[in-house]
Design an enzyme around this catalytic site. Structure first.
Site, PDB file in Angstrom:
ATOM      1  N   ASN A 231       0.553  -1.385   0.179  1.00 37.06           N
ATOM      2  CA  ASN A 231      -0.474  -0.067   0.107  1.00 37.06           C
ATOM      3  C   ASN A 231       1.145   1.669   0.072  1.00 37.06           C
ATOM      4  O   ASN A 231       2.169   1.622   1.057  1.00 37.06           O
ATOM      5  CB  ASN A 231      -0.945  -0.314   1.643  1.00 37.06           C
ATOM      6  CG  ASN A 231      -1.645   0.885   1.303  1.00 37.06           C
ATOM      7  OD1 ASN A 231      -1.726   1.941   0.456  1.00 37.06           O
ATOM      8  ND2 ASN A 231      -2.415   1.429   2.642  1.00 37.06           N
ATOM      9  N   TRP A 232       0.721   1.938  -1.071  1.00 34.29           N
ATOM     10  CA  TRP A 232       2.197   3.239  -1.539  1.00 34.29           C
ATOM     11  C   TRP A 232       1.282   4.049  -1.038  1.00 34.29           C
ATOM     12  O   TRP A 232       2.127   4.927  -0.516  1.00 34.29           O
ATOM     13  CB  TRP A 232       2.311   3.308  -2.825  1.00 34.29           C
ATOM     14  CG  TRP A 232       3.663   1.950  -3.549  1.00 34.29           C
ATOM     15  CD1 TRP A 232       2.867   1.375  -3.220  1.00 34.29           C
ATOM     16  CD2 TRP A 232       3.541   2.277  -4.779  1.00 34.29           C
ATOM     17  NE1 TRP A 232       3.849   0.638  -3.519  1.00 34.29           N
ATOM     18  CE2 TRP A 232       3.879   1.117  -5.155  1.00 34.29           C
ATOM     19  CE3 TRP A 232       3.812   3.413  -5.325  1.00 34.29           C
ATOM     20  CZ2 TRP A 232       5.304   1.417  -6.301  1.00 34.29           C
ATOM     21  CZ3 TRP A 232       5.098   3.467  -6.605  1.00 34.29           C
ATOM     22  CH2 TRP A 232       5.262   2.004  -7.244  1.00 34.29           C
ATOM     23  N   LYS A 233       0.445   4.105  -0.310  1.00 37.38           N
ATOM     24  CA  LYS A 233      -0.917   5.660   0.109  1.00 37.38           C
ATOM     25  C   LYS A 233      -0.447   6.548  -0.370  1.00 37.38           C
ATOM     26  O   LYS A 233      -0.195   6.846  -1.764  1.00 37.38           O
ATOM     27  CB  LYS A 233      -0.125   5.596   1.707  1.00 37.38           C
ATOM     28  CG  LYS A 233      -0.163   4.312   2.331  1.00 37.38           C
ATOM     29  CD  LYS A 233       0.064   4.583   3.885  1.00 37.38           C
ATOM     30  CE  LYS A 233      -0.309   3.332   4.782  1.00 37.38           C
ATOM     31  NZ  LYS A 233      -0.167   3.092   6.412  1.00 37.38           N
TER      32      LYS A 233
ATOM     33  N   HIS B 156      -9.544   1.317   4.547  1.00 38.12           N
ATOM     34  CA  HIS B 156      -8.404   1.219   5.510  1.00 38.12           C
ATOM     35  C   HIS B 156      -8.222   2.661   6.229  1.00 38.12           C
ATOM     36  O   HIS B 156      -9.405   3.127   6.141  1.00 38.12           O
ATOM     37  CB  HIS B 156      -7.112   1.914   4.227  1.00 38.12           C
ATOM     38  CG  HIS B 156      -5.581   2.443   5.147  1.00 38.12           C
ATOM     39  ND1 HIS B 156      -5.740   3.323   5.501  1.00 38.12           N
ATOM     40  CD2 HIS B 156      -4.813   0.903   4.834  1.00 38.12           C
ATOM     41  CE1 HIS B 156      -4.398   2.905   6.589  1.00 38.12           C
ATOM     42  NE2 HIS B 156      -3.930   1.724   5.573  1.00 38.12           N
TER      43      HIS B 156
ATOM     44  N   GLU C 274      -7.041   4.739   7.499  1.00 35.98           N
ATOM     45  CA  GLU C 274      -7.251   6.980   6.455  1.00 35.98           C
ATOM     46  C   GLU C 274      -7.766   6.846   6.278  1.00 35.98           C
ATOM     47  O   GLU C 274      -8.137   8.068   6.361  1.00 35.98           O
ATOM     48  CB  GLU C 274      -5.306   6.137   5.676  1.00 35.98           C
ATOM     49  CG  GLU C 274      -4.072   5.974   7.003  1.00 35.98           C
ATOM     50  CD  GLU C 274      -2.829   5.907   6.699  1.00 35.98           C
ATOM     51  OE1 GLU C 274      -2.679   6.065   5.834  1.00 35.98           O
ATOM     52  OE2 GLU C 274      -1.975   4.824   7.619  1.00 35.98           O
TER      53      GLU C 274
ATOM     54  N   GLU D 155      -5.419  -4.929  10.472  1.00 38.27           N
ATOM     55  CA  GLU D 155      -5.005  -3.639  10.633  1.00 38.27           C
ATOM     56  C   GLU D 155      -4.853  -3.093  11.819  1.00 38.27           C
ATOM     57  O   GLU D 155      -5.985  -2.017  11.548  1.00 38.27           O
ATOM     58  CB  GLU D 155      -4.657  -2.106  10.078  1.00 38.27           C
ATOM     59  CG  GLU D 155      -3.801  -3.353   8.016  1.00 38.27           C
ATOM     60  CD  GLU D 155      -3.635  -2.086   6.910  1.00 38.27           C
ATOM     61  OE1 GLU D 155      -2.875  -3.066   7.003  1.00 38.27           O
ATOM     62  OE2 GLU D 155      -4.189  -1.606   6.749  1.00 38.27           O
TER      63      GLU D 155
ATOM     64  N   GLY E 272       2.056   2.379  11.066  1.00 39.48           N
ATOM     65  CA  GLY E 272       3.334   3.371  10.436  1.00 39.48           C
ATOM     66  C   GLY E 272       4.050   3.947  12.212  1.00 39.48           C
ATOM     67  O   GLY E 272       4.850   4.808  12.008  1.00 39.48           O
TER      68      GLY E 272
ATOM     69  N   SER F  28       3.201  -2.006  10.267  1.00 41.13           N
ATOM     70  CA  SER F  28       4.699  -1.925  11.220  1.00 41.13           C
ATOM     71  C   SER F  28       4.723  -3.798  10.521  1.00 41.13           C
ATOM     72  O   SER F  28       6.057  -3.702  11.023  1.00 41.13           O
ATOM     73  CB  SER F  28       5.212  -1.650  11.963  1.00 41.13           C
ATOM     74  OG  SER F  28       4.789   0.075  12.409  1.00 41.13           O
TER      75      SER F  28
ATOM     76  N   GLY G 160       2.783  -1.098   4.625  1.00 40.75           N
ATOM     77  CA  GLY G 160       2.724   0.573   4.022  1.00 40.75           C
ATOM     78  C   GLY G 160       4.153   0.404   3.906  1.00 40.75           C
ATOM     79  O   GLY G 160       5.183   0.142   3.375  1.00 40.75           O
ATOM     80  N   GLY G 161       4.761   1.415   4.665  1.00 38.89           N
ATOM     81  CA  GLY G 161       6.267   2.289   4.774  1.00 38.89           C
ATOM     82  C   GLY G 161       7.537   0.610   4.058  1.00 38.89           C
ATOM     83  O   GLY G 161       8.211   1.496   3.349  1.00 38.89           O
TER      84      GLY G 161
HETATM   85  P1  PGA Z   1       2.476   0.562   7.670  1.00 40.06           P
HETATM   86  O1  PGA Z   1       1.280   0.562   7.379  1.00 40.06           O
HETATM   87  O2  PGA Z   1       3.662  -0.462   6.892  1.00 40.06           O
HETATM   88  O3  PGA Z   1       3.804   1.532   7.130  1.00 40.06           O
HETATM   89  O4  PGA Z   1       2.259   0.244   9.380  1.00 40.06           O
HETATM   90  C1  PGA Z   1       0.179  -0.602   6.277  1.00 40.06           C
HETATM   91  C2  PGA Z   1      -0.865   0.339   6.112  1.00 40.06           C
HETATM   92  O5  PGA Z   1      -1.187   1.338   6.643  1.00 40.06           O
HETATM   93  O6  PGA Z   1      -1.711  -0.293   5.070  1.00 40.06           O
END
Ligand code: PGA
Length: 252
Positions: A11-13, A99, A101, A169, A175, A215, A236-237
């Site tokens: 997930n590149w966001k 998600h 977010e 999640e 994050g 994470s 994500g990251g």
């Molecule tokens: P993260 O994000 O790996 O940076 O914690 C995961 C996500 O929100 O899908």
């Protein structure tokens, strides 16, 4: 039912300009192409603006493409929105929905996520529906109830194991570099499997891939991905760094 093929989804966001998208997608595509026994399915979900660029690079390759959201309608007067049909047209096979977010930044409710999920499935997309508790909910002992309510509320009638992925999640793990213990992840995933059993029937629920996200890094991927009922990761990251993302996938 056989254990489903694990899914490693990036997930590149809101990250990715042309140059970085080209280098990341082409390097991953090269690695996927050269790995004869890929023991997992790999997916990247760049921002909307980079889908077309990424689609060119993953063409004729097992590396899959997905988006991070979609509208409920297939077209029309919805300024700034992107429809499931548009995602299919550009080459997406998957879409991430609900998600945390989006639930937080855009006030997305389970009812809206359910409508988006219905629209995405109707357009022929596979969906990754995200659920997870806040830290306050975990501290209050409400985790299992919260994720069960989110799953039940976010899935429309008629979902099938082939087109549904559920990602757990925990909001507080996204994050932050913090993760639940493996016992806590295993507990939630077992409960999710049970909830899906009541929706889909026990046999079909076994075929739904349950991803853990929050994470996930190369150094914790192995223990998380080895757990029962963990069928992959939503990253994500670490999905923005080719070696880290590949290391996580290889931990399968
Ligand atoms: P993260 O994000 O790996 O940076 O914690 C995961 C996500 O929100 O899908």
């Amino acid at each position: 039912m056989a254990r489903p093929v694990p899914l490693i989804a990036g997930n590149w966001k809101m990250n990715g300009l042309t140059a970085s998208t080209r280098s990341l997608a082409s390097e991953l595509a090269t690695r996927v192409r050269s790995d004869r026994d890929l023991g997992f399915e790999m997916l990247i979900c760049p921002p909307f603006t980079m889908l077309s660029t990424a689609a060119e690079l993953v063409r004729d390759c097992a590396l899959k493409l997905g988006a991070q959201d979609c509208h409920t309608a297939s077209s029309g007067a919805h300024t700034g929105d992107i429809s499931p049909a548009m995602l299919r047209d550009v080459g997406c096979e998957y879409v991430i929905l609900g998600h945390s977010e989006r639930r937080t930044d855009h006030g997305e409710t389970c009812a809206l996520v359910r409508a988006k999920t219905r629209a995405a499935l109707d357009a022929g997309l596979k969906v990754i529906v995200c659920v997870g508790e806040t830290e306050a909910q975990r501290d209050a002992g409400e985790t299992l109830r919260v994720v069960a309510d989110q799953v039940t509320g976010s899935l429309p009638e008629g979902v099938t194991a082939e087109t549904l992925v559920v990602a757990y999640e925990p909001v507080w793990a996204i994050g932050t570099g913090r993760t639940p213990t493996t016992a806590e992840v295993a507990e939630v995933h077992a409960a999710l499997r049970q909830t899906l059993g009541t929706i889909l029937g026990t046999g079909a629920a076994e075929g739904v891939r349950l991803l853990y996200g929050g994470s996930v890094k190369p150094d914790n991927a192995r223990e998380l991905l080895a757990l029962d009922n963990v069928n992959g990761a939503l990253v994500g990251g670490a999905s923005l760094k080719v070696d880290d993302f590949w290391a996580i996938a290889s931990a399968v």
